[in-house]
Design a protein around this motif. Structure first.
Motif, PDB file in Angstrom:
ATOM      1  N   ASP A   1      -2.595   6.965   4.499  1.00  0.00           N
ATOM      2  CA  ASP A   1      -3.131   5.642   4.893  1.00  0.00           C
ATOM      3  C   ASP A   1      -4.234   5.414   5.579  1.00  0.00           C
ATOM      4  OD1 ASP A   1      -1.543   3.772   3.692  1.00  0.00           O
ATOM      5  OD2 ASP A   1       0.109   3.857   5.103  1.00  0.00           O
TER       6      ASP A   1
ATOM      7  N   LYS B   1     -24.397  -6.875 -10.673  1.00  0.00           N
ATOM      8  CA  LYS B   1     -24.339  -7.997  -9.721  1.00  0.00           C
ATOM      9  C   LYS B   1     -25.888  -7.658  -8.941  1.00  0.00           C
ATOM     10  CE  LYS B   1     -19.545  -8.231  -8.392  1.00  0.00           C
ATOM     11  NZ  LYS B   1     -18.698  -7.928  -7.476  1.00  0.00           N
TER      12      LYS B   1
ATOM     13  N   SER C   1       0.720  -1.346   0.050  1.00  0.00           N
ATOM     14  CA  SER C   1       0.167   0.182   0.113  1.00  0.00           C
ATOM     15  C   SER C   1       0.854   1.231   0.019  1.00  0.00           C
ATOM     16  CB  SER C   1      -0.954  -0.231   1.163  1.00  0.00           C
ATOM     17  OG  SER C   1      -0.861   0.940   2.090  1.00  0.00           O
TER      18      SER C   1
ATOM     19  N   ARG D   1     -14.453 -14.388  -6.583  1.00  0.00           N
ATOM     20  CA  ARG D   1     -15.169 -13.864  -7.888  1.00  0.00           C
ATOM     21  C   ARG D   1     -15.605 -12.395  -7.490  1.00  0.00           C
ATOM     22  NH1 ARG D   1     -20.817 -16.540  -8.637  1.00  0.00           N
ATOM     23  NH2 ARG D   1     -20.941 -15.089  -6.881  1.00  0.00           N
ATOM     24  N   ASP D   2     -15.937 -12.351  -6.389  1.00  0.00           N
ATOM     25  CA  ASP D   2     -16.472 -10.980  -6.099  1.00  0.00           C
ATOM     26  C   ASP D   2     -15.499  -9.880  -5.958  1.00  0.00           C
ATOM     27  OD1 ASP D   2     -18.997 -11.674  -5.855  1.00  0.00           O
ATOM     28  OD2 ASP D   2     -19.288 -11.590  -3.669  1.00  0.00           O
TER      29      ASP D   2
ATOM     30  N   PHE E   1      -4.388   1.095   7.087  1.00  0.00           N
ATOM     31  CA  PHE E   1      -3.802   1.363   5.967  1.00  0.00           C
ATOM     32  C   PHE E   1      -4.985   1.428   4.651  1.00  0.00           C
ATOM     33  CE2 PHE E   1      -1.027  -1.969   7.554  1.00  0.00           C
ATOM     34  CZ  PHE E   1      -0.120  -1.096   7.871  1.00  0.00           C
ATOM     35  N   ASP E   2      -4.730   2.358   3.668  1.00  0.00           N
ATOM     36  CA  ASP E   2      -5.701   2.393   2.833  1.00  0.00           C
ATOM     37  C   ASP E   2      -6.002   1.240   1.751  1.00  0.00           C
ATOM     38  OD1 ASP E   2      -7.374   3.484   1.066  1.00  0.00           O
ATOM     39  OD2 ASP E   2      -6.280   5.132   0.342  1.00  0.00           O
ATOM     40  N   VAL E   3      -6.647   0.134   2.288  1.00  0.00           N
ATOM     41  CA  VAL E   3      -7.183  -0.960   1.680  1.00  0.00           C
ATOM     42  C   VAL E   3      -8.457  -1.557   1.955  1.00  0.00           C
ATOM     43  CG1 VAL E   3      -4.569  -1.795   1.890  1.00  0.00           C
ATOM     44  CG2 VAL E   3      -6.155  -2.427   3.413  1.00  0.00           C
ATOM     45  N   MET E   4      -8.620  -2.379   0.992  1.00  0.00           N
ATOM     46  CA  MET E   4     -10.135  -2.755   1.348  1.00  0.00           C
ATOM     47  C   MET E   4     -10.074  -4.335   2.023  1.00  0.00           C
ATOM     48  SD  MET E   4     -13.125  -3.264  -1.575  1.00  0.00           S
ATOM     49  CE  MET E   4     -13.218  -4.846  -2.397  1.00  0.00           C
TER      50      MET E   4
ATOM     51  N   LYS F   1     -12.065 -11.505  11.543  1.00  0.00           N
ATOM     52  CA  LYS F   1     -12.481 -10.434  11.605  1.00  0.00           C
ATOM     53  C   LYS F   1     -11.628  -9.204  12.089  1.00  0.00           C
ATOM     54  CE  LYS F   1     -16.777  -7.726  11.711  1.00  0.00           C
ATOM     55  NZ  LYS F   1     -17.351  -7.191  12.946  1.00  0.00           N
TER      56      LYS F   1
ATOM     57  N   LYS G   1     -16.099  -0.027   1.678  1.00  0.00           N
ATOM     58  CA  LYS G   1     -15.362   0.310   0.688  1.00  0.00           C
ATOM     59  C   LYS G   1     -15.539  -0.393  -0.603  1.00  0.00           C
ATOM     60  CE  LYS G   1     -10.974   2.053   2.311  1.00  0.00           C
ATOM     61  NZ  LYS G   1      -9.452   1.815   2.313  1.00  0.00           N
TER      62      LYS G   1
ATOM     63  N   THR H   1      -7.295  -2.741   7.880  1.00  0.00           N
ATOM     64  CA  THR H   1      -8.157  -1.787   7.193  1.00  0.00           C
ATOM     65  C   THR H   1      -7.907  -0.329   7.947  1.00  0.00           C
ATOM     66  OG1 THR H   1     -10.208  -2.581   8.233  1.00  0.00           O
ATOM     67  CG2 THR H   1      -9.464  -2.986   5.877  1.00  0.00           C
TER      68      THR H   1
ATOM     69  N   PRO I   1     -10.349  -0.722  -3.255  1.00  0.00           N
ATOM     70  CA  PRO I   1      -9.210  -0.973  -2.413  1.00  0.00           C
ATOM     71  C   PRO I   1      -8.877   0.369  -1.842  1.00  0.00           C
ATOM     72  CG  PRO I   1      -8.991  -2.286  -4.160  1.00  0.00           C
ATOM     73  CD  PRO I   1     -10.150  -1.519  -4.698  1.00  0.00           C
ATOM     74  N   LYS I   2      -9.038   1.492  -2.732  1.00  0.00           N
ATOM     75  CA  LYS I   2      -8.491   2.798  -2.242  1.00  0.00           C
ATOM     76  C   LYS I   2      -9.569   3.688  -1.777  1.00  0.00           C
ATOM     77  CE  LYS I   2      -3.946   3.026  -4.038  1.00  0.00           C
ATOM     78  NZ  LYS I   2      -3.133   3.256  -3.119  1.00  0.00           N
ATOM     79  N   THR I   3      -9.238   4.637  -0.866  1.00  0.00           N
ATOM     80  CA  THR I   3     -10.421   5.492  -0.199  1.00  0.00           C
ATOM     81  C   THR I   3     -10.654   6.540  -1.436  1.00  0.00           C
ATOM     82  OG1 THR I   3      -9.062   5.209   1.650  1.00  0.00           O
ATOM     83  CG2 THR I   3     -10.972   6.876   1.651  1.00  0.00           C
TER      84      THR I   3
ATOM     85  N   HIS J   1      -0.067   0.724  -4.474  1.00  0.00           N
ATOM     86  CA  HIS J   1      -0.701  -0.503  -5.465  1.00  0.00           C
ATOM     87  C   HIS J   1      -2.417  -0.569  -4.586  1.00  0.00           C
ATOM     88  CE1 HIS J   1       2.583  -1.773  -7.509  1.00  0.00           C
ATOM     89  NE2 HIS J   1       3.182  -1.974  -6.285  1.00  0.00           N
ATOM     90  N   GLU J   2      -3.195  -0.863  -5.433  1.00  0.00           N
ATOM     91  CA  GLU J   2      -4.288  -1.075  -4.909  1.00  0.00           C
ATOM     92  C   GLU J   2      -4.599  -2.557  -4.338  1.00  0.00           C
ATOM     93  OE1 GLU J   2      -7.600  -0.832  -7.633  1.00  0.00           O
ATOM     94  OE2 GLU J   2      -7.258   0.972  -8.164  1.00  0.00           O
ATOM     95  N   VAL J   3      -4.712  -2.642  -2.828  1.00  0.00           N
ATOM     96  CA  VAL J   3      -4.489  -3.755  -2.339  1.00  0.00           C
ATOM     97  C   VAL J   3      -5.905  -4.265  -1.416  1.00  0.00           C
ATOM     98  CG1 VAL J   3      -3.675  -5.006  -0.275  1.00  0.00           C
ATOM     99  CG2 VAL J   3      -2.507  -3.160  -1.396  1.00  0.00           C
ATOM    100  N   VAL J   4      -6.383  -5.389  -1.727  1.00  0.00           N
ATOM    101  CA  VAL J   4      -7.309  -6.184  -1.157  1.00  0.00           C
ATOM    102  C   VAL J   4      -7.086  -7.153  -0.178  1.00  0.00           C
ATOM    103  CG1 VAL J   4      -9.596  -7.452  -1.373  1.00  0.00           C
ATOM    104  CG2 VAL J   4      -8.968  -5.851  -3.287  1.00  0.00           C
TER     105      VAL J   4
END
Lengths: 453, 477
Positions: free
Chosen positions: B153, B259, A20, A59-60, A43-46, A33, B170, A40, B173-175, A24-27
Motif C-alpha cells: 500500500d 494531451k 485498494s 475527463r482527465d 494506500f496505493d491509489v492516485m 487537499k 502518479k 494517497t 492509480p497503482k505505483t 482494484h485501481e483506485v482514483v
C-alpha cells in the motif's frame, strides 16, 4: 478494474481502503487537499484534488474505462450530480451515497432510475438495519441476512459455562433437531474453519448460520438467547437513531431517545410516531440516565457523533446491568480497545458501507461465471461469507459435497434451491441455478470455481 | 523502524543487481575478456541479497515514510558497495575506494571519474560503468516496483524517496503501473538514441554505451576526450537526447495520451528550453573569437550547455580554456539541473521557477503589504507549505554544498577546483573547472575527499532528505 471514488472522508476512505486491498485501481477525488493526501499516503491509489462535479477533472481521469464510479461525499446533491455526469461521460456503473431519500420506497426508486444509478448507498439506513438485526438476537455481536432472508448468520462469543463451552460440534448438531452450522471460529484472533471434531472453548468468537425462523429457537434451545429487548434506550438523535427508532417502533418495541439539542428533538418528534418518547437532556449525565430508567431497559444504543462519548456511556450502561449494549464507532482503533474491555457490540457505518461496495465491485469483476451476489465480512474481517449463483459451467455440479475436492480454508454453509433452503451435510449436492453460501478465510473469492482445488 | 521490511527490500535490490550484472558479464564474454570479476561480484550480490531477503519479510508491518527513506539510503549504498567489486577485483581500478567512488559516480549519474586513462579499461568494465548510469537514472527501486506483481500500500513512499523531485505525480492509480510506464518510456528513448547513433556510423558498442550514459544523464565516456572525436552529426544527436532526457517524463506520458494542452501548461518545460537556447546563444557569441566558424561555435556551445544543464557531463571541448563569461554561464547552469521527474540531477528547473515566483511575491508584498499572490507550477496552484518546502530545500542544498566544499578544502588545489568539484558532485554533473575540468579527473584527491564526494553525490541524487534522515538525524529526538 478501474474505480473512481469521489469524497475521501470517513466513508470514502473506508471504501478506498477496501477497494485498494481488493487489488482494484483506485482514483481518489476530493476538493480537500489534506484529505486526498491522507489517502494517497496510506494506500496505493492516485489522488486528484478537485471537485467531483468538475468536467475537466472527470475527463482527465477518463470515464470511458471506469468500471465503477462511487460518489461518497457528505453532500447528497453533489453525489447525485457527479454520478450523473460520470454516467453520461461513459462510466459503466455508478454508486452514490444518498442519505436523504425520504421514507418512501417509490421516491428512492424514482431517483435511482432517473439518475441512472446502479447502486444507492445510505450508510445511515444500512447501519440502522444492522443495529436492528443485532437487537433481534440479544446474545449476538453481529447478525447478517442473506438474499431474501433465506439464511441468517449470527456472530457470538462463547461465554464460560454456557451450553457451547466445551461442546463438540458433531454432538451439538446431533443433540439439536434444528439444522444449523457453526461455520467460522475465531480463537485467539486466529481464524479456524471448524469440522465435526472441533471442540469449542469459552472466549471463542463463532459464526452460526441457520434459517431465520430457526435461529431464534436454536439460540433459545442452547440457552444462550437472552431476554428479547422490549425497552430500548437510544442516545443521540442522529439520522441512524431516527431510522432505527422507526423500525423498532414498527415491530412493537418501546423506544426512548435522549438528545441534548432541542431543535433536533423537535425534528425527531415530527418524524417519529407519537409512541416514541423523546427526552431532551444530556445523555452523558448519570442522574438523567437513572431517572429515565436505564436500570429497566433491555438494550442501550449509543449513536452520538462522538466515538468517545458512545464508548464511555456504553460502559456505564454495561455497569448498570443493561444486557444488550451497542455503540457506534467511526474510528477502528477505539473498537479494539473497547472490545478488549468487554464492549463486544460495535457498529461502524463506514465499514458497513465499504463491505457493500466491496461485494458490489467483486460481483462486477466477474460477470460471466458464478458471480458473487452478496458478501459479508465476518468476525473482525477474518472471514468472508459470500453468496454465489451457480452457473452450468461449475464443475462441482451434481457431485455430493463430501466427494468434492474443496480447498481446506472454505466451507459450504448453505444452499438455496428455489424455495428450499438446505444447511448442507456431506450427502447434499450442488445443482445449477442454486445459490450457495460459502465461508472462506483469507481468500478473496471471485468465482465459485475457486473453491475447488 | 520496521527493520524486517527494510532488510527484505535491500535483499531484493541486491538480487536485482546480481541479475543486472549478467549483462556486463556477457559483454565481457563476447569480447573474450576475463569474466571472473563479474562472476565473483554476482555471486556476492546474490548470496548477500538472498540472505537479507530471507532475514526480513515482506509482510511484516507497514512501510511508512521513515522506512521508505531507510530502504532507499541503504539500497543505494549497498548497490554501490557491491557494484564496485568488479573494478577492484579485476585490478583495473586497484584501490577499492577509487572503485567505490567510480561506482557511486555511476549510479548517481554524476560521471565524475578517477580514471586518468579511460581507454585502457576492458569492454566489460566500460559497459558496466555506463550501465550503472542507466540503472541509477530512473532508480533501482522504481525498477523493483515496476517488475513486482503486487506492491504494498505505501510503496509510494519508496518512489517518493528515490525519484528526483519534490512531488511524485502518479501517472496511474497503482505505483507498479506508474513505474512500468516510466521504464517503458525510458527504454524506448534509450533504444531510439542508440539507433540514431548507429545510423550516424558509431560502432555498436560505442552507441549502446553512449545511449546508456545519456539516458541516465550520467556522462561516463569511453574515450579520453569524451565525445570530441565523434562526427558533428553524432554530437548533435547526443545534444538533442541529453536535452530530451532532462525533460520530465510526465510530458512524454501526456504526449502518448495526446494531451497537448496539458503539455502547453508545463511552464517548467518552457523555462528549461528557453534557458538552454539563451545560454547557448550567449556562449556561441562569446567563444566565436576562438573557433571562428559559426556552426562549430553553435555546436560546441549547444553541446556544453545541454551537458551541464541536464547534469550529464559529456564534453566535446575543454571549456576550462574558454573565456570567463562562458565559464561563468556554464558554472551557473550547473546549479539548475533538468526538469522535475526526469533523470537529471541538480536543483531542478521547477524549484527555480517556484523560488523566483516566491521572490516576486515577496517583492510585491514589500511594496503593497496587503497584496496576495499565488505561486503556480505547471498550471497548478502551490500552497504556502509547498513553496516553503522548496525554500527549505534550497537552503539545505546550499548548506550541503558549503559543507562539502569546506571538507575537501584542505586539498591544495585552489578555490576554483574545489568549489566546482563540490558543486559538480552534489549536482551529479561530473566535470568541473580547474583541475577537475573535462580534460582531467578526480584521481588526485585523497581517499577521505573521495569518500566525502561520494557521499555528496549520493546526497545530490537522492535529494538530501533520505540520507540525512537515515543517518544524521536518527538520534535526534
Amino acid at each position: 478494474m478501474k474505480t473512481v471514488t469521489v469524497g475521501c472522508g470517513k466513508v470514502g476512505s473506508a471504501i478506498i481502503k477496501s477497494l485498494s486491498e481488493e487489488g482494484h485501481e483506485v482514483v481518489a477525488v476530493d476538493s480537500d487537499k489534506a484529505a486526498v493526501e491522507a489517502v494517497t499516503d496510506s494506500f496505493d491509489v492516485m489522488g486528484v484534488c478537485a471537485s467531483g462535479t468538475d468536467f475537466e477533472t472527470l475527463r482527465d481521469i477518463g470515464m470511458k474505462d471506469t468500471e465503477l464510479f462511487i460518489a461518497s461525499t457528505g453532500s447528497d446533491e453533489l453525489n447525485m450530480l457527479s454520478c450523473l455526469l460520470a454516467k453520461r461521460m461513459g462510466a459503466r456503473h455508478t454508486a452514490a451515497r444518498i442519505r436523504d431519500t425520504g421514507s418512501s420506497a417509490a421516491g428512492t426508486a424514482f431517483i435511482k432510475s432517473e439518475l441512472q444509478l446502479d447502486l444507492m448507498i445510505n450508510p445511515e439506513l444500512l447501519t440502522a438495519q444492522a443495529i436492528f438485526n443485532l437487537l433481534k438476537y440479544p446474545a449476538a455481536v453481529k447478525s447478517e441476512t442473506f438474499t431474501r432472508r433465506s439464511f441468517e448468520m449470527a456472530e457470538l462469543i462463547v461465554k464460560p459455562d454456557s451450553a457451547l463451552d466445551g461442546a463438540l460440534l458433531s454432538e451439538l448438531r446431533a443433540k439439536n433437531r434444528i439444522p444449523f452450522l457453526i461455520c467460522a471460529v475465531l480463537r485467539d484472533k486466529k481464524p479456524v474453519i471448524p469440522n465435526g471434531s472441533f471442540r469449542l472453548h469459552a472466549g471463542d468468537k463463532i459464526g452460526i448460520i441457520a434459517q431465520p425462523e430457526d435461529l431464534q429457537r436454536l439460540l433459545k434451545g442452547l440457552g444462550i438467547l437472552g431476554k428479547r429487548s422490549r425497552y430500548i434506550m437510544v442516545l443521540g438523535a442522529s439520522r441512524i437513531a431516527a431510522r432505527l427508532s422507526e423500525m423498532l417502533l414498527k415491530s412493537g418495541n418501546s423506544v426512548k431517545i435522549i438528545e441534548k439539542d432541542r431543535d433536533k428533538c423537535n425534528a425527531l418528534c415530527e418524524y417519529l410516531p407519537d409512541s416514541a418518547s423523546v427526552i431532551c437532556g444530556d445523555g452523558t449525565s448519570h442522574e438523567l440516565l437513572s431517572e429515565e430508567g436505564i436500570d429497566r431497559t433491555d438494550a442501550f444504543v449509543a449513536l452520538t457523533g462522538m466515538d468517545e462519548e458512545n464508548i464511555l456511556v456504553s460502559f456505564y450502561a454495561l455497569s448498570r446491568g443493561v444486557s444488550n449494549v451497542i455503540a457506534k464507532v467511526n474510528r477502528c482503533g477505539y473498537g479494539e480497545i473497547s472490545r478488549s474491555l468487554g464492549l463486544d457490540c460495535l457498529v461502524s457505518p463506514k465499514s458497513i458501507t465499504a463491505d457493500l461496495i466491496t461485494s458490489y465491485a467483486r460481483a462486477l469483476e466477474n460477470s460471466v461465471g458464478s458471480q458473487v451476489e452478496t458478501l459479508y465480512s465476518l468476525l473482525d474481517g477474518q472471514f468472508e461469507a459470500l453468496e454465489f449463483r451457480v452457473c452450468d459451467s461449475f464443475l462441482g455440479c451434481g457431485i455430493s459435497i463430501k466427494n468434492l475436492r474443496l480447498r481446506p480454508d472454505i466451507l459450504i454453509a448453505g444452499i438455496i434451491r428455489g424455495s428450499e433452503k438446505i444447511i448442507p451435510c456431506g450427502d447434499d449436492i450442488i445443482m445449477p441455478e442454486d445459490k450457495v453460501i460459502v465461508i472462506s478465510s483469507g481468500l478473496k473469492l471471485c468465482d465459485l470455481s475457486e473453491i475447488l482445488l | 523502524m520496521n527493520y524486517k521490511i527494510v532488510l527484505h527490500t535491500l535483499g531484493r535490490v541486491l538480487l536485482l543487481e546480481a541479475l543486472l550484472m549478467l549483462l556486463p558479464l556477457s559483454v565481457a564474454l563476447i569480447y573474450g575478456e576475463d569474466p571472473l570479476p563479474f562472476i565473483i561480484a554476482i555471486a556476492d550480490a546474490a548470496s548477500v541479497g538472498f540472505l537479507l531477503a530471507k532475514l526480513g519479510t515482506e509482510k511484516s508491518g507497514t512501510l511508512y515514510a521513515r522506512e521508505g527513506f531507510a530502504i532507499v539510503s541503504f539500497s543505494w549504498i549497498g548497490i554501490s558497495l557491491i557494484g564496485a567489486l568488479p573494478f577492484a577485483l579485476s585490478g583495473e581500478i586497484p584501490s577499492y575506494i577509487d572503485a567505490f567512488f567510480e561506482t557511486v559516480s555511476g549510479f548517481t549519474t554524476t560521471g565524475a571519474s578517477i580514471l586518468t586513462d579511460v581507454e585502457s579499461l576492458s569492454r566489460g568494465m566500460l559497459f558496466w560503468r555506463s550501465f550503472t548510469h542507466w540503472i541509477g537514472g530512473m532508480g533501482v527501486l522504481v525498477f523493483i516496483t515496476a517488475i513486482a506483481d503486487k506492491t504494498p500500500d505505501r510503496s509510494v513512499n519508496i518512489l517518493r524517496a528515490e525519484m528526483p523531485g519534490h512531488s511524485v505525480d502518479k501517472l496511474m492509480p497503482k505505483t507498479g503501473s506508474t513505474a512500468k510506464i516510466l521504464y517503458r518510456i525510458y527504454i524506448a528513448l534509450t533504444v531510439l538514441e542508440a539507433v540514431f547513433l548507429l545510423c550516424g556510423g558509431m560502432p555498436v558498442f560505442d552507441s549502446i554505451v553512449h545511449a546508456l550514459g545519456t539516458a541516465g544523464t550520467g556522462g561516463f565516456g569511453i574515450k579520453s576526450d569524451s565525445i570530441a572525436s565523434y562526427s558533428n552529426y553524432l554530437q548533435w544527436i547526443i545534444t538533442v537526447f541529453m536535452l530530451l532526457f532532462g525533460v520530465s517524463f510526465n510530458v512524454y506520458y501526456l504526449a502518448l495520451l495526446g494531451k497537448w494542452r496539458g503539455i502547453a501548461k508545463q511552464n517548467e518545460l518552457w523555462v528549461y528550453l528557453s534557458l538552454a537556447v539563451i545560454c547557448t546563444a550567449i556562449v556561441t557569441v562569446n567563444i566565436s573569437s576562438i573557433y571562428g566558424n559559426l556552426s562549430d561555435c553553435l555546436r560546441l556551445a549547444a553541446f556544453q550547455v545541454s551537458s551541464l544543464l541536464t547534469t550529464t557531463g559529456f564534453a566535446t571541448a575543454d571549456f576550462n580554456a574558454w573565456p570567463q563569461l562562458s565559464k561563468a554561464v556554464l558554472f551557473v547552469l550547473m546549479f539548475c539541473g533538468g526538469c522535475m521527474g526526469s533523470t537529471a540531477g541538480g536543483l531542478k528547473i521547477s524549484r527555480i521557477t517556484v523560488l523566483f515566483s516566491h521572490i516576486r511575491n515577496e517583492l510585491r508584498r514589500a511594496l503593497r503589504p496587503r497584496n496576495v499572490s499565488a505561486i503556480r507550477l505547471n498550471g497548478r496552484y502551490l500552497d504556502a507549505e509547498a513553496a516553503n518546502g522548496v525554500t527549505a530545500y534550497f537552503a539545505l542544498y546550499i548548506a550541503v554544498i558549503c559543507a562539502v566544499f569546506i571538507l575537501i578544502s584542505f586539498e591544495p588545489f585552489g578555490m576554483e577546483t574545489n568549489l566546482s568539484a563540490a558543486v559538480s558532485c552534489v549536482n551529479n554533473i561530473g566535470p568541473g573547472f580547474g583541475l577537475v575540468g573535462p580534460a582531467s579527473s578526480f584521481a588526485d584527491y585523497s581517499a577521505f575527499s573521495k569518500l566525502v564526494l561520494s557521499a555528496a553525490m549520493l546526497m545530490g541524487r537522492l535529494e538530501m532528505y533520505p540520507l540525512l534522515l537515515t543517518f544524521a538525524l536518527r538520534r535526534a529526538k
